[in-house]
Design an enzyme around this catalytic site. Structure first.
Site, short mmCIF file in Angstrom:
data_model
loop_
_atom_site.label_atom_id
_atom_site.label_comp_id
_atom_site.label_asym_id
_atom_site.label_seq_id
_atom_site.Cartn_x
_atom_site.Cartn_y
_atom_site.Cartn_z
N LYS A 1 0.85 -1.21 0.00
CA LYS A 1 0.00 0.00 0.00
C LYS A 1 0.88 1.25 0.00
O LYS A 1 1.91 1.29 0.71
CB LYS A 1 -0.90 -0.04 1.22
CG LYS A 1 -1.97 1.06 1.29
CD LYS A 1 -2.87 0.84 2.51
CE LYS A 1 -3.96 1.88 2.60
NZ LYS A 1 -4.81 1.68 3.78
N SER B 1 -9.65 1.89 2.96
CA SER B 1 -8.79 2.65 2.08
C SER B 1 -7.77 1.78 1.32
O SER B 1 -7.12 2.28 0.41
CB SER B 1 -8.03 3.71 2.86
OG SER B 1 -7.25 3.12 3.87
N SER C 1 -9.90 -0.37 7.17
CA SER C 1 -9.33 -0.19 5.83
C SER C 1 -8.62 -1.39 5.22
O SER C 1 -8.24 -1.32 4.05
CB SER C 1 -8.38 1.01 5.83
OG SER C 1 -9.14 2.20 5.92
#
Lengths: 468, 105
Positions: A59, A134, A158
């Site tokens: 990420k 997210s 997330s």
């Protein structure tokens, strides 16, 4: 048996073919193939590594030395990380090959990846829908077969929410299990880095590498092996009624209830329990988190790194540098949360909001501790709904926040939790089942998740995926 | 819990947060923040008498260690490479105090 270079070449080609999913913000072919070759060389030299040659997507809020790390924000456009996050260094030491940096909501703030400054990511199961957020880029990359494993971060759901929307496994470890050093901070009392993968076994393999106390993160303590082995027979599973609210999609409810029945048939003891402060947990989160965000994002001031009007000329005073750099660099959701957090921490309002929220935080935690006196773990849906349409929730911030009701209380209490795929809706959208364990019982939780994964036996893949 | 935010208060918060908020944005932000504050305001009804605030979610206290220096693994040139303005081994910044604002800008 493929070489790492062959395997990674296939993944890069596949990512190129699926680039309209917008999973990756960075995926430099030359760099990635060089790393793949290095893994093959290490293997040829007889070197070991628990993840030697395994491709992993990271990420983009995790510092990766020498590689652009943007946190999905214009504020860090072109920013090259000067060091590796501890988790990244650990993965590299075990021979993992980073195949790319994945898309996210800006500064990990959001539930759909639509707040990214670099375009949204599409759900591989239905490209008119969000992948969740997210960590949407990471979840979508795994679901689309672009990387077998990925790292995400989870502050209010997330990792778990996008895992649920994308039909993959995603785990948030106990707060303190994994070092946050090098994770671009969002809510420091809530953030944890965690793995995503196609199976619980893969997720466990990554957690074993990334967990551990770290001198650079004073809140990290690591994990110990599981004390007892989890088996379905006699496993005490609590079902909190508050997580099955009115707004729940009927197919999601049916899928979770079917899984509960299967678990009961395998010998688990299912008990209805109550976590009375569940509704207040969401309100608590939307005070504590923005407060911490406003503090953590104060560092983006256009002085040491990141977007700065200093690079352009035109600002005369220091205050202008701060205000104009920050206003241009941050997107709407970031600004909204900074403003909210600043307000709840400001003189005159601190007691009524922030201190109150911290008190309720203790009550939320106590609800869980009380539940774990009688059950081994909790089972809930991850989300009241499957993946929603792109744009559907963007006009009302509050509507977006309300989707987090089942994931957020877990971060408030610092507990470990995992999302595993449970079924599909009638229009082939994945449904995620959440398991929540006691503090530091991460490996026990993974054991239980693996047993339940076997019982559910979810084998579906997105229909566009033609490979095995 | 406190009541609705005015445009003036929104500007005050923006000033504290070092953000520029235009006149058009002011109304929209006030609306959004008020809606969120109304939602979180439900905490006012929770009985928290005698409840200690909890900052660390797993309840652990401060972790201490010996105050010894260790290599950070960070390279100053790598760090400074990100700075928008530098001079030698320093980040260059505008004056904090100026003739117009002797109490800092």
């Amino acid at each position: 048996m493929k070489t790492t270079v062959e395997l990674v070449t296939e993944l890069l080609d596949k990512a190129e073919a699926k680039k309209d999913l917008n999973c990756f913000l960075w995926q430099d072919r030359k760099t990635v193939l060089a790393d793949a070759q290095a893994a093959d060389d290490r293997r040829a030299n007889g070197e070991a590594g628990r993840l030697l040659g395994v491709p992993i997507a990271i990420k983009d809020n995790l510092m990766t030395k020498g590689v652009p790390t943007t946190a999905g924000s214009k504020m860090l456009e072109g920013y090259i990380a000067p060091y590796d996050a501890t988790v990244v260094a650990k993965l590299k030491a075990e021979g993992a090959v980073i195949v790319g940096k994945t898309n996210l909501d800006e500064y990990a703030m959001g539930s759909s990846t639509e707040n990214s400054a670099y375009g949204t990511t599409k759900n591989p199961w239905d490209t008119s829908r969000v992948p969740g957020g997210s960590s949407g880029g990471s979840a979508a990359a795994v679901a689309a077969g672009l990387a077998p494993i990925a790292l995400g971060t989870d502050t209010g759901g997330s990792i778990r929410l996008p895992a649920s929307f994308c039909g993959v496994v995603g785990m948030k470890p106990t707060y303190g299990a994994v070092s946050r050093y090098g994770a671009i901070a969002m809510g420091s009392s809530l953030d944890q880095i965690g793995p995503l993968g196609r199976t619980v076994a893969d997720v466990r393999a990554v957690l074993e590498v990334i967990a551990g106390a770290d001198r650079f993160d004073a809140t990290s303590v690591g994990l110990k092996p599981a004390a007892t082995k989890a088996e379905p027979k006699g496993l005490k599973v609590g079902i909190p009624g508050e997580y099955f609210g009115e707004g729940m999609d009927a197919e999601v409810r049916a899928s979770i209830e079917a899984a509960i029945s299967q678990l009961a048939a395998a010998g688990a003891e299912i008990t209805k329990i109550s976590l009375p402060h569940t509704a207040e947990a969401l309100a608590t989160y939307y005070i504590i988190m923005p407060a911490e965000v406003s503090s953590n994002l104060a560092r983006y001031d256009g002085i040491r790194y990141g977007y700065s009007v200093e690079r352009e000329n035109g600002a005369e005073k220091l205050l202008d540098i701060y205000k104009r750099s920050r206003s241009a660099g941050f997107g709407e959701e970031a600004r909204r949360r900074i403003m909210l957090g600043t307000y709840v921490l400001s003189a005159g309002y601190y007691d009524a909001y922030y201190k109150k929220a911290q008190q309720v935080r203790r009550l939320v935690r106590e609800d869980y501790l009380k539940a774990f006196e009688t059950v081994d773990l909790l089972l809930t849906p991850v989300s009241p709904t499957p993946a929603f349409k792109l744009g559907e929730k963007m006009t009302d911030p509050l509507a977006m926040y309300l989707g987090d009701v089942n994931t957020v209380p877990v971060n408030i209490a610092g507990l470990p939790a995992i999302s595993i795929p449970c079924g599909l809706t009638s229009n082939r959208l994945p449904i995620g089942l959440q398991l929540i364990g006691p503090h530091f019982a991460d490996y026990f939780l993974l054991d239980a998740a693996e047993e339940i994964e076997k019982i559910i036996d979810f084998q579906e893949k997105p229909s566009q995926d033609s490979s095995s | 819990m406190p009541n609705e935010l005015t445009g003036t208060e929104v500007q005050h918060i923006a000033e504290l947060a070092r953000l520029n908020v235009s006149a058009e944005e002011e109304a929209r932000l006030a609306g959004e923040l008020n809606s969120i504050l109304e939602f979180v305001g439900q905490l006012g009804q929770v009985d928290t008498a005698g409840v200690e605030p909890l900052a660390h979610p797993t309840g652990d206290g401060q972790l201490a260690r010996q105050d010894e220096a260790h290599p950070s693994g960070l390279n100053i040139d790598d760090l400074l490479a990100s700075a928008p303005a530098r001079e030698g081994r320093c980040v260059k910044v505008r004056a904090v105090f100026s003739a117009e604002s002797p109490d800092a800008s």
